[in-house]
Scaffold this motif. Sequence first.
Motif, PDB file in Angstrom:
ATOM      1  N   MET A   1     -24.600 -27.479  85.301  1.00 37.78           N
ATOM      2  CA  MET A   1     -23.324 -28.160  85.516  1.00 37.78           C
ATOM      3  C   MET A   1     -22.595 -28.289  84.182  1.00 37.78           C
ATOM      4  SD  MET A   1     -22.660 -31.933  87.152  1.00 37.78           S
ATOM      5  CE  MET A   1     -21.000 -32.599  87.262  1.00 37.78           C
ATOM      6  N   PRO A   2     -21.348 -27.827  84.063  1.00 38.68           N
ATOM      7  CA  PRO A   2     -20.639 -27.906  82.780  1.00 38.68           C
ATOM      8  C   PRO A   2     -20.342 -29.354  82.402  1.00 38.68           C
ATOM      9  CG  PRO A   2     -19.160 -27.198  84.531  1.00 38.68           C
ATOM     10  CD  PRO A   2     -20.541 -27.198  85.120  1.00 38.68           C
ATOM     11  N   GLU A   3     -20.306 -29.596  81.092  1.00 40.53           N
ATOM     12  CA  GLU A   3     -19.992 -30.939  80.629  1.00 40.53           C
ATOM     13  C   GLU A   3     -18.518 -31.244  80.892  1.00 40.53           C
ATOM     14  OE1 GLU A   3     -21.117 -31.358  76.565  1.00 40.53           O
ATOM     15  OE2 GLU A   3     -23.247 -31.501  77.013  1.00 40.53           O
ATOM     16  N   PRO A   4     -18.203 -32.492  81.233  1.00 44.62           N
ATOM     17  CA  PRO A   4     -16.810 -32.839  81.518  1.00 44.62           C
ATOM     18  C   PRO A   4     -15.960 -32.834  80.255  1.00 44.62           C
ATOM     19  CG  PRO A   4     -18.208 -34.794  81.504  1.00 44.62           C
ATOM     20  CD  PRO A   4     -19.129 -33.613  81.394  1.00 44.62           C
ATOM     21  N   GLY A   5     -14.705 -32.440  80.416  1.00 40.19           N
ATOM     22  CA  GLY A   5     -13.778 -32.519  79.305  1.00 40.19           C
ATOM     23  C   GLY A   5     -13.199 -33.920  79.204  1.00 40.19           C
ATOM     24  N   PHE A   6     -13.117 -34.444  77.995  1.00 37.81           N
ATOM     25  CA  PHE A   6     -12.593 -35.791  77.804  1.00 37.81           C
ATOM     26  C   PHE A   6     -12.156 -35.971  76.364  1.00 37.81           C
ATOM     27  CE2 PHE A   6     -17.045 -35.959  76.730  1.00 37.81           C
ATOM     28  CZ  PHE A   6     -17.191 -36.903  75.730  1.00 37.81           C
ATOM     29  N   LEU A   7     -11.387 -37.030  76.122  1.00 34.80           N
ATOM     30  CA  LEU A   7     -10.971 -37.411  74.780  1.00 34.80           C
ATOM     31  C   LEU A   7     -11.494 -38.812  74.484  1.00 34.80           C
ATOM     32  CD1 LEU A   7      -8.782 -35.204  75.677  1.00 34.80           C
ATOM     33  CD2 LEU A   7      -7.327 -36.222  73.930  1.00 34.80           C
ATOM     34  N   VAL A   8     -11.594 -39.118  73.205  1.00 38.20           N
ATOM     35  CA  VAL A   8     -12.037 -40.448  72.768  1.00 38.20           C
ATOM     36  C   VAL A   8     -10.938 -41.097  71.941  1.00 38.20           C
ATOM     37  CG1 VAL A   8     -13.634 -41.690  71.225  1.00 38.20           C
ATOM     38  CG2 VAL A   8     -14.514 -39.991  72.844  1.00 38.20           C
ATOM     39  N   LEU A   9     -10.660 -42.359  72.257  1.00 33.60           N
ATOM     40  CA  LEU A   9      -9.748 -43.171  71.459  1.00 33.60           C
ATOM     41  C   LEU A   9     -10.591 -44.031  70.533  1.00 33.60           C
ATOM     42  CD1 LEU A   9      -6.792 -44.112  70.971  1.00 33.60           C
ATOM     43  CD2 LEU A   9      -7.210 -45.878  72.702  1.00 33.60           C
ATOM     44  N   LEU A  10     -10.392 -43.867  69.229  1.00 37.49           N
ATOM     45  CA  LEU A  10     -11.254 -44.501  68.243  1.00 37.49           C
ATOM     46  C   LEU A  10     -10.420 -45.190  67.177  1.00 37.49           C
ATOM     47  CD1 LEU A  10     -14.319 -44.704  67.540  1.00 37.49           C
ATOM     48  CD2 LEU A  10     -14.036 -42.643  66.163  1.00 37.49           C
ATOM     49  N   GLY A  11     -11.033 -46.129  66.469  1.00 37.97           N
ATOM     50  CA  GLY A  11     -10.350 -46.794  65.369  1.00 37.97           C
ATOM     51  C   GLY A  11     -11.090 -48.048  64.953  1.00 37.97           C
TER      52      GLY A  11
ATOM     53  N   THR B   1       3.050 -44.508  70.600  1.00 37.05           N
ATOM     54  CA  THR B   1       1.662 -44.064  70.495  1.00 37.05           C
ATOM     55  C   THR B   1       1.147 -43.555  71.832  1.00 37.05           C
ATOM     56  OG1 THR B   1       1.307 -45.721  68.764  1.00 37.05           O
ATOM     57  CG2 THR B   1      -0.643 -44.722  69.739  1.00 37.05           C
ATOM     58  N   ALA B   2       1.540 -44.225  72.911  1.00 39.90           N
ATOM     59  CA  ALA B   2       1.150 -43.762  74.242  1.00 39.90           C
ATOM     60  C   ALA B   2       1.711 -42.370  74.516  1.00 39.90           C
ATOM     61  CB  ALA B   2       1.618 -44.751  75.300  1.00 39.90           C
ATOM     62  N   ASP B   3       2.904 -42.104  74.040  1.00 41.73           N
ATOM     63  CA  ASP B   3       3.485 -40.758  74.187  1.00 41.73           C
ATOM     64  C   ASP B   3       2.606 -39.711  73.516  1.00 41.73           C
ATOM     65  OD1 ASP B   3       5.659 -41.853  75.517  1.00 41.73           O
ATOM     66  OD2 ASP B   3       6.990 -41.792  73.773  1.00 41.73           O
ATOM     67  N   LEU B   4       2.112 -40.037  72.319  1.00 39.93           N
ATOM     68  CA  LEU B   4       1.266 -39.084  71.589  1.00 39.93           C
ATOM     69  C   LEU B   4      -0.054 -38.844  72.319  1.00 39.93           C
ATOM     70  CD1 LEU B   4       1.806 -40.378  67.936  1.00 39.93           C
ATOM     71  CD2 LEU B   4       2.779 -38.328  68.976  1.00 39.93           C
ATOM     72  N   VAL B   5      -0.598 -39.902  72.906  1.00 40.19           N
ATOM     73  CA  VAL B   5      -1.838 -39.747  73.660  1.00 40.19           C
ATOM     74  C   VAL B   5      -1.595 -38.873  74.889  1.00 40.19           C
ATOM     75  CG1 VAL B   5      -3.625 -40.946  74.978  1.00 40.19           C
ATOM     76  CG2 VAL B   5      -2.791 -41.922  72.828  1.00 40.19           C
ATOM     77  N   GLU B   6      -0.483 -39.102  75.572  1.00 45.02           N
ATOM     78  CA  GLU B   6      -0.146 -38.270  76.729  1.00 45.02           C
ATOM     79  C   GLU B   6      -0.070 -36.793  76.347  1.00 45.02           C
ATOM     80  OE1 GLU B   6       2.582 -41.245  79.478  1.00 45.02           O
ATOM     81  OE2 GLU B   6       3.532 -40.023  77.924  1.00 45.02           O
ATOM     82  N   GLU B   7       0.560 -36.521  75.213  1.00 40.21           N
ATOM     83  CA  GLU B   7       0.691 -35.131  74.762  1.00 40.21           C
ATOM     84  C   GLU B   7      -0.691 -34.529  74.493  1.00 40.21           C
ATOM     85  OE1 GLU B   7       3.203 -35.291  71.360  1.00 40.21           O
ATOM     86  OE2 GLU B   7       4.949 -36.035  72.482  1.00 40.21           O
ATOM     87  N   ALA B   8      -1.575 -35.308  73.866  1.00 45.64           N
ATOM     88  CA  ALA B   8      -2.909 -34.800  73.554  1.00 45.64           C
ATOM     89  C   ALA B   8      -3.710 -34.548  74.827  1.00 45.64           C
ATOM     90  CB  ALA B   8      -3.643 -35.794  72.650  1.00 45.64           C
ATOM     91  N   VAL B   9      -3.618 -35.445  75.784  1.00 48.88           N
ATOM     92  CA  VAL B   9      -4.335 -35.264  77.053  1.00 48.88           C
ATOM     93  C   VAL B   9      -3.819 -34.027  77.777  1.00 48.88           C
ATOM     94  CG1 VAL B   9      -4.685 -36.245  79.344  1.00 48.88           C
ATOM     95  CG2 VAL B   9      -4.981 -37.675  77.319  1.00 48.88           C
ATOM     96  N   ALA B  10      -2.501 -33.861  77.820  1.00 52.47           N
ATOM     97  CA  ALA B  10      -1.925 -32.691  78.490  1.00 52.47           C
ATOM     98  C   ALA B  10      -2.378 -31.403  77.806  1.00 52.47           C
ATOM     99  CB  ALA B  10      -0.409 -32.800  78.481  1.00 52.47           C
ATOM    100  N   ARG B  11      -2.456 -31.427  76.495  1.00 52.29           N
ATOM    101  CA  ARG B  11      -2.827 -30.222  75.740  1.00 52.29           C
ATOM    102  C   ARG B  11      -4.307 -29.888  75.899  1.00 52.29           C
ATOM    103  NH1 ARG B  11      -1.163 -32.099  71.354  1.00 52.29           N
ATOM    104  NH2 ARG B  11      -3.128 -32.829  70.472  1.00 52.29           N
ATOM    105  N   GLU B  12      -5.166 -30.905  75.886  1.00 52.14           N
ATOM    106  CA  GLU B  12      -6.616 -30.662  75.861  1.00 52.14           C
ATOM    107  C   GLU B  12      -7.221 -30.559  77.245  1.00 52.14           C
ATOM    108  OE1 GLU B  12      -8.394 -30.038  73.250  1.00 52.14           O
ATOM    109  OE2 GLU B  12      -6.903 -30.488  71.705  1.00 52.14           O
ATOM    110  N   LEU B  13      -6.667 -31.268  78.223  1.00 57.28           N
ATOM    111  CA  LEU B  13      -7.318 -31.361  79.525  1.00 57.28           C
ATOM    112  C   LEU B  13      -6.542 -30.694  80.639  1.00 57.28           C
ATOM    113  CD1 LEU B  13      -8.587 -35.069  79.355  1.00 57.28           C
ATOM    114  CD2 LEU B  13      -9.771 -32.979  78.664  1.00 57.28           C
ATOM    115  N   ALA B  14      -5.492 -29.956  80.291  1.00 57.46           N
ATOM    116  CA  ALA B  14      -4.689 -29.259  81.315  1.00 57.46           C
ATOM    117  C   ALA B  14      -5.541 -28.224  82.046  1.00 57.46           C
ATOM    118  CB  ALA B  14      -3.492 -28.601  80.664  1.00 57.46           C
TER     119      ALA B  14
END
Length: 211
Positions: free
Chosen positions: A1-11, A198-211
């Motif tokens: 089973m392939p690993e799920p694609g996801f992003l992490v919010l860190l800080g 900042t939420a806009d930037l996260v949306e862009e990253a999610v669209a780019r990485e998880l599309a």
Amino acid sequence: MPEPGFLVLLGPDYAGKSTLLRALAARHPDWRLLSVDDEFLAPEHRVVTSLKAQLATEVLPALGKHHSPDFAAALLQTAVVHLRDQLLHGDPHRPVLIDSYYYKILAKCRLVGARTEPLFQWWRGFPQPRRVLFLDVDPATAWARSGDGALANGLEFHGDHVDRDAFTGFQTDLRAELLRETAHLPVDLLPRADVDATADLVEEAVARELA
């Protein structure tokens, strides 16, 4: 089973991750936002809330006296495994953003002196994100957001007494540990901006990485 694609919010602490997650939840009810913040825990997972409360009220105030850093790490592991379980057993078709994942807990455990490297190695074997979105904050700003230390817990400052130097020193070291632990991954340092921008930037990253 392939690993799920996801992003992490860190800080670091008081960077505004919780505020940002709430904004994203309002914008995207279809996303899976995984966090151990109470508002993101389902009723069947309230045991995580109970363990967090015991950590805050019973363990951290007695860290180094009645409870060792290793004991704290063992208790914190429940949050790490909870996030991993939610990642692996959720809907694979919904975008996933995880709050901190294991990286922040690992960094804090190391900073307070936990000697549980085999445990950390197990965590490092968990699925890795496509990208880390690093929400930065200046330690002086974090100090002010903590109410000049009034809101800080024992995993947010060095030593057994919170003051500005103990807090800002820990946060500086925490930031370095977080970046070191995620050095093998693509990391985006999000520019300091208001929540909507900042939420806009996260949306862009999610669209780019998880599309």
